[in-house]
Every structure is written in structure tokens, then in C-alpha cells.
Design an enzyme around this catalytic site. Structure first.
Site, PDB file in Angstrom:
ATOM      1  N   ASP A  96      47.089  48.089  37.659  1.00 45.25           N
ATOM      2  CA  ASP A  96      46.778  46.887  36.901  1.00 45.25           C
ATOM      3  C   ASP A  96      45.354  46.475  37.277  1.00 45.25           C
ATOM      4  OD1 ASP A  96      46.785  44.661  35.301  1.00 45.25           O
ATOM      5  OD2 ASP A  96      48.705  43.899  36.009  1.00 45.25           O
TER       6      ASP A  96
HETATM    7  C1  BGC Z   1      47.451  42.291  33.105  1.00 45.97           C
HETATM    8  C2  BGC Z   1      47.854  43.570  32.389  1.00 45.97           C
HETATM    9  C3  BGC Z   1      46.787  43.954  31.390  1.00 45.97           C
HETATM   10  C4  BGC Z   1      45.460  44.083  32.102  1.00 45.97           C
HETATM   11  C5  BGC Z   1      44.316  44.495  31.195  1.00 45.97           C
HETATM   12  C6  BGC Z   1      46.041  42.361  33.652  1.00 45.97           C
HETATM   13  O1  BGC Z   1      45.636  41.116  34.117  1.00 45.97           O
HETATM   14  O2  BGC Z   1      48.359  42.011  34.155  1.00 45.97           O
HETATM   15  O3  BGC Z   1      49.087  43.396  31.755  1.00 45.97           O
HETATM   16  O4  BGC Z   1      47.148  45.151  30.751  1.00 45.97           O
HETATM   17  O5  BGC Z   1      45.143  42.824  32.682  1.00 45.97           O
HETATM   18  O6  BGC Z   1      43.957  43.486  30.338  1.00 45.97           O
END
Ligand code: BGC
Length: 732
Positions: free
Chosen positions: A272
Site C-alpha cells: 500500500d
Molecule cells: C489506499 C489504497 C490505495 C492507495 C493508492 C492508499 O492510501 O489505502 O487503497 O489503493 O492509497 O491510492
């Protein structure tokens, strides 16, 4: 009138259009093969092609594929990795998420959120939405879509529950599989997330989810297993949180042991955004790709150095690159790369066809929770209807068509708009010669007066939610939230507003827009309740079609709605928000073990407000003629479902298994379901198959799935609390 036939046709057109585009790109790929990229030969397997490519790469070229650049020169992406023309590697563009193409992209469609998709219990619908999102993503120049989310809704206060598929491992897994297959049918890799036990937003970058192995294996991991084994997902995103004290993105048990060995995952693990915490440890424990807003803090130069210093072996490095490339070959990203930027970002994919799919999904996922005295559908002509509540208005609807955060699809472009509930209801009411008034509900006195003057009062009430923020209670609140926090607004709460309207008009209908269970102190004084979740840009049209009976509600709850928070499985501070332990690390203790969702309410004999799997229709269904054949190795359950009412409607027959006491399992567990559309008076025979896994428990000692001796109860019906058909299957 149901819209299924029309939608199928539109999808077929969309798929053919994509295939045409893909075909043209394929010629480019063949030219590239001739020009010195032997791995572009489509006759070879994805595995062989990936091996050939990795063999041809330099150290720098390998490292370059293992971290996102955080370069937002492309309009609307979560990240990108540049193309390598000399190796025929396309640019990789990563985009959020499961309810449409987001990250600031314009001209895309806002579909219902994950929870609404799950509430349809309709694999065909979920595949259709996945394919629609994949189709839009591809045309916008995206090759990796950061969806679906399949974490189990353990905690009703988790602010991201709206992105997930509810509280049951089987339902979440099946929903995820359908979405993944849909997305990947368009040559876009899907990413299942957030692996794993990502169940709260409070302390989301530091919290440790502490669960025992059996709880993880039986409740929190099977949806990922389904995504890998049945959905053949390209990528897995490891979560921000720790699990049993170890960050998910360097957790050897989860990445190497479970994902690789147990599930046989051959794709790649990306972190993530900002979820990578080390170089050597993460790489050696199973993380393949770092993602962040910055540019490769751990997996750029530090990884190169670690390889040069033999702290990460070349073999491990090669595996990491191989794991990225293999699914990209398999899914067709190399052979059918999307149009390139910056032109791709200008494509308008918010087409009438896509809008129709969004509408169909919003209708199919809405759940009718109460309908006394046949108050719905609204019938007759010349009625006066009072529509009440800020979420019904054009401005209010902006906060309720989807939940906030990375997954929210902006409404931008010449064809883009949210059909707000007021607009949808007003235009549908006009067809019946009804008149509509509107009160925003900021004054309960004005709202009550509007309700008193009308034949029917429709209150649209929502609870806004966003990634980054948990809820404070099970009550609907007045706040609006984004990733950066919440803004409270003054005035009556949604509960106070509904109570005031219901006191003024006995024909009060409540339309809910929430991403999770809420309490309903006013339930006894309203006629009907329709839960629409966050239904996407077509919400007004969907709500009108459902309220006026053009479409028969057919969604079922993917969560239990408790009467109060203290009834729920998460009722102690150590479970949530958690306790602070050594080094200041917050730990949330999963002491409810396997008793998540309905498993808890069953075991504790607590009657919820609305049970898991529950949902009404404007018609009725009966269940009969059950036959159970086979053993715990393989069993077949057949039964008849009859539409006993006067309208066409769809029903979701659900099959639960009751294990023998020796297995020490929760009282009953969902192991099969389907969705059937029946005309008035029509019957159908449904067959559901069970396999060894349907009866198995996780044996910690044996480190595997085992079936306890004895006989297993089979229960079938239209809700977890109403299962009229009984049978049994025995281990031979
Ligand atoms: C989120 C993810 C997301 C990623 C990219 C993160 O803060 O937890 O779900 O895919 O950002 O935007």
C-alpha cells in the site's frame, strides 16, 4: 420491468469494442517481437515469456520495475512505472479502485461502492461492473486497477467498510472473484487488497491486528485465497497495518507461507502507498514492489545496493521481477497495452452504456429492509410527495453517491453528473402525475410541515464516510469526511429528522445511504426502509425505479445490522481501538476469534436489528423439495424456489452448513448461494455444490484443512435467520 437483457447487450458491444482496440495493439506487439523481444511471441506461455524477459534485463532495468515513481505528470494515476521500449515493457499506470476509475481522472463513471456490489449477491452483476471498470481503465491508459477490496467487516466502525464486501469470508471471496475476472477480462490487472486484517482507519499506519492462526485462516484470509485460486488475480496489495506485531508488507507468514506456499500465488505483491518499511527484510519476506507517493525510498537504489551486497540474492530479485511480469503477460497487458498518455486521459468513457451498468448495479444492490402494509412500491396517480433531506439534493448528493478517499470517482466531464434522488424521484413522479416538494431538513419544523402536507414523505438520510476516518458510533452523524478528516454540520441529526417527519406523516419512507450498519431508533414509526449504500452516479434513477416498483428490490445484507454497538462482536476497547503495547505500538486484539458478524450473534443468541442475508422484495418466495446427495467429499443440494407473489422478482437462496460439535466451529456458516430471477408464479430448481472445503476447519496442529467426523446440518433459505429447508451430509 427488469433491465437485464438490455444491459447484457450493451456489455457485449463494449467487449467487442475493446477486442477491436486490443487487436490493433496486438500488431504492434508482433512487430516488437520481430524487432528483438522474443518474449513478445504470444505462442509461448506467460511463464516462459516472463522468464525470457527477466533473463534479458540488466540489474538497473530489474530494479526499475520494482517501485512506483510517484510521478504525477499523468493526469489521474495513483502511480506509474515508465515504459522500457527496448525491452517492449509497456508503461505501467496504477489507478484506484473498485467503484470506477478514480484518482482525479475525468470523464469516468461512478459505480456503486464495493459494499453495494456485494449486496447484490449477484456474481453476473459483479463481473459486469468489473468488466465495465476494466474497460474504462484500459481506455484511460491504465494497466493495473487497485481493486477489489475484500477485507472482512469485523468492525462495524471501520471507515472503509464501504469499500469491502461485508462480514462473510465466502461472500467476500465470491464477490472479489467476480470483480477480478471482470476487470482482468479487459487486459487490466486487478489488485486484491488490503492483505490482510486491515480493519480500522484509526492508527492505520501503525496498528497491529492480533489474531490467532485459526481465526486468520478461517475468517480473514479465505477471500484472498479465492481471489488467488479462483480469480487468478494479478496482484495483491499488502496492508498498512501490522499483523501480530509484524508489518503486513514484510510479514513472512502472510507473504511467503500463506500467499506463496499455501495459496500458490504466482503474481506480485505491491505495498500500500507508504506501506513499505524496509529493503532487505521486505524483499526477503515476500514484498515484490514498493508503492508510495514518493519515489522508491526502499526499493530503488537501496535495493540495488542490497543486491550488490548480497543481502538480497539475485535469485530473489529475479523472482520479484518475474512475479510482476508473469501476470502482465497472462492478463494480456504486454499484448494489448492501453492507449498511451497524455491522450488516453482525455478519453470520455462515461458513456450511456456505462451509465446503464452503474444504474443496474445500484438497483441490484439496494436492500429493502422494511415494507409494512405494502407502502412500497408507490402506486396510484396524482399524489403529493415530500422529498426530505440534504442527501436528496444536488449538492448533498455529492457526499453520498460514493464514500470518500482514494476510491472516490470525481464527477467531471461533459456527460458527467450525479442524478440526485430529488431529480430521479421528481422525473419519475411526473410520469404518474404526482407532485413533489422538497425540504432540505435543516429545520425539523419545516420538514415536518412539508411531510404533513403530503400523501407520502420520503426521507433520504445518509452517513458520510471516508478512507482515513473511522465512525464514532453506529448512529448516523451530521459530518462529512475526506481523507484528511471530518467537518461537522449543525442542525438536526438524521435520526432526529426522520423521527420528526414520521411523527408528521404516517406514510414515511426512509432511503438510507450508508456504507455499513446503522442504528434506527425511529424504525417502528416508519413504513418502509430501503438501504441503498453509496449507490454511484445513477443513484436518483435507481432509487426512483425501486420506490415506484419499476424494478423489484433484490439485494440482501452482506452485514448484520445490530440493535446497538454493545451487541456487536466488537464491544471492548482492547478489540477496538486497541491497546498500546511495547514501543507505543497500538494492538487491536481479535478476541472474538471466529465469531465475526452473524457467527457472533448466532453463538451469543443476540437478535440483531436485521440479520445477515436479509432483504425483502415486492413479491414473496417459498422454498421446497430439498434433496441432499453425497458426502463431505462432494455433496449436491437441490431444492425448489417459487415466486409466490404477483410480481417478477429475484431471490438469493443461501446455503449454510452447521458443523458437528467436535469441529468447534461457529453455529452456522455460509457455503453456497446463487441469485434467481422468477416471474410471478414461476418455480425453478436450484442446485448448489459443496466440496470438502465446505465442511473443513483449519487444523492448527496439522497445518491444514480437515473434516471432523460426524454429520453436518444443511440449511437453505432466503436469509440467515430464515432457513426453512433442512438436510444433512455425513463424513463416510
Ligand atoms: C489506499 C489504497 C490505495 C492507495 C493508492 C492508499 O492510501 O489505502 O487503497 O489503493 O492509497 O491510492
Amino acid at each position: 420491468m427488469m433491465r437485464h437483457t438490455r444491459v447484457r447487450l450493451l456489455i457485449a458491444i463494449a467487449v467487442v469494442a475493446t477486442a477491436l482496440g486490443a487487436g490493433l495493439a496486438g500488431h504492434g506487439a508482433q512487430r516488437a517481437a520481430a524487432a528483438g523481444c522474443p518474449w513478445m511471441d504470444k505462442h509461448k506461455s506467460a511463464n516462459v515469456r516472463a522468464h525470457e524477459l527477466v533473463k534479458a534485463m540488466t540489474l538497473d532495468q530489474k530494479i526499475a520495475e520494482l517501485y512506483g515513481r510517484g510521478d504525477f505528470t499523468h493526469y489521474g494515476a495513483a502511480n506509474d512505472i515508465p515504459a522500457v521500449p527496448e525491452l517492449c515493457i509497456p508503461e505501467l499506470v496504477f489507478n484506484d479502485a473498485g467503484a470506477g476509475v478514480a484518482d482525479g481522472q475525468q470523464f469516468t463513471t461512478a459505480f456503486p461502492d464495493g459494499i453495494a456490489q456485494a449486496a447484490s449477491w449477484d456474481r453476473v452483476m459483479q463481473h459486469r461492473v468489473g468488466a465495465a471498470i476494466g474497460w474504462e481503465a484500459w481506455h484511460k491508459g491504465i494497466d493495473v486497477q487497485l481493486a477489489p477490496g475484500v477485507d472482512i467487516a469485523r468492525n462495524p466502525l471501520n471507515g472503509r467498510n464501504f469499500e469491502y464486501a461485508g462480514e462473510d469470508p465466502y461472500l467476500s471471496g465470491q464477490t472479489g472473484v467476480a470483480q477480478i475476472k471482470g476487470i482482468q477480462s479487459q487486459h487490466v490487472a486487478a489488485t486484491v487488497k488490503h492483505y490482510a486484517l486491515n480493519d480500522q482507519e484509526l492508527d492505520r499506519m501503525t496498528d497491529s491486528s492480533d489474531a490467532n492462526e485459526r481465526t486468520m485462516q478461517e475468517i480473514h484470509l479465505p477471500a484472498y485465497e479465492a481471489a488467488v485460486k479462483q480469480g487468478h488475480v494479478g496482484s495483491v496489495m499488502c496492508a498498512y497495518n501490522r499483523i501480530n506485531g509484524v508489518y503486513a508488507c514484510q510479514n513472512r507468514y502472510l507473504l511467503r507461507h500463506v500467499l506463496d506456499k499455501q495459496f500458490g500465488f504466482k503474481g506480485w505483491v505491491m505495498s500500500d502507498w507508504g506501506g513499505t518499511h524496509s529493503t532487505v527484510k521486505a524483499a526477503n519476506n515476500g514484498l515484490d514492489q514498493e508503492q508510495d507517493i514518493g519515489s522508491g525510498k526502499y526499493f530503488s537504489d537501496p535495493l540495488k545496493t542490497a543486491v550488490q551486497q548480497h543481502k538480497v540474492s539475485v535469485k530473489t530479485l529475479n523472482q520479484m521481477v518475474l512475479r510482476v511480469m508473469r501476470p502482465l503477460f497472462r492478463i494480456g497487458v504486454f499484448d494489448n497495452p492501453p492507449p498511451t498518455q497524455p491522450d488516453a486521459s482525455k478519453a470520455d468513457v462515461n458513456t450511456p452504456q456505462e451509465k446503464d451498468i452503474a444504474l443496474d448495479a445500484a438497483e441490484g444492490g439496494s436492500v429493502l429492509l422494511k415494507n409494512s402494509q405494502g407502502a412500497l412500491p408507490i402506486q396510484g396517480t396524482g399524489k403529493s410527495i415530500a422529498v426530505i433531506g440534504n442527501p436528496a439534493s444536488p449538492t448533498g448528493a455529492q457526499n453520498y453517491y460514493q464514500g470518500g478517499g482514494s476510491s472516490k470517482v470525481p464527477i467531471a466531464g461533459p456527460n458527467a453528473s450525479v442524478i440526485d434522488p430529488l431529480q430521479g424521484i421528481t422525473s419519475r413522479a411526473q410520469a404518474d402525475g404526482d407532485t413533489v416538494t422538497y425540504s432540505d431538513g435543516s429545520s425539523t419544523a419545516d420538514a415536518a410541515a412539508a411531510a404533513a402536507a403530503a400523501d407520502v414523505a420520503i426521507v433520504v438520510a445518509g452517513d458520510n464516510s471516508s478512507e482515513g476516518v473511522d465512525r464514532e458510533s453506529l448512529s448516523m452523524s451530521n459530518r462529512t469526511c475526506t481523507l484528511f478528516g471530518c467537518t461537522p454540520s449543525s442542525g438536526a441529526t438524521p435520526d432526529e429528522l426522520i423521527a420528526a417527519v414520521a411523527a408528521a406523516n404516517p406514510n414515511t419512507i426512509v432511503v438510507l445511504q450508508t456504507g455499513y450498519p446503522v442504528t434506527m431508533p425511529w424504525l417502528g414509526s416508519v413504513k418502509s426502509v430501503l438501504e441503498t449504500w453509496y449507490p454511484g452516479e445513477q443513484e436518483g434513477n435507481a432509487i426512483a425505479a425501486l420506490l415506484f416498483g419499476d424494478v423489484n428490490p433484490s439485494g440482501k445484507l452482506p452485514y448484520t445490522f445490530p440493535k446497538k454497538l454493545s451487541d456487536s462482536p466488537i464491544h471492548s476497547k482492547k478489540q477496538y481501538p486497541g491497546v498500546t503495547r511495547q514501543g507505543g505500538v497500538p494492538h487491536s486484539i481479535y478476541s472474538e476469534h471466529m465469531l465475526v458478524g452473524y457467527r457472533w450473534y448466532d453463538a451469543k443468541h443476540i437478535t440483531p436489528l436485521f440479520p445477515f442475508g436479509f432483504g425483502l422484495s415486492y413479491t414473496t418466495f417459498s422454498y421446497s423439495h430439498m434433496h441432499v446427495h453425497g458426502t463431505t467429499k462432494h455433496a449436491t443440494v437441490t431444492f425448489r424456489v417459487t415466486n409466490t407473489g404477483a410480481r417478477t422478482g429475484a431471490e438469493v437462496p443461501q446455503l449454510y452448513v452447521i458443523d458437528p460439535a467436535a469441529a468447534h466451529e461457529p453455529p452456522k456458516q455460509l457455503k453456497g448461494y446463487t441469485k434467481v430471477l422468477l416471474n410471478a408464479g414461476q418455480s425453478t430448481t436450484v442446485t448448489l455444490h459443496l466440496n470438502k472445503r465446505s465442511f473443513a476447519y483449519w487444523n492448527v496442529k496439522k497445518q491444514g484443512w480437515r473434516v471432523a467426523p460426524g454429520c453436518y446440518g444443511i440449511r437453505v433459505g432466503g436469509s440467515s435467520a430464515k432457513l426453512p429447508l433442512h438436510g444433512r451430509v455425513c463424513r463416510t
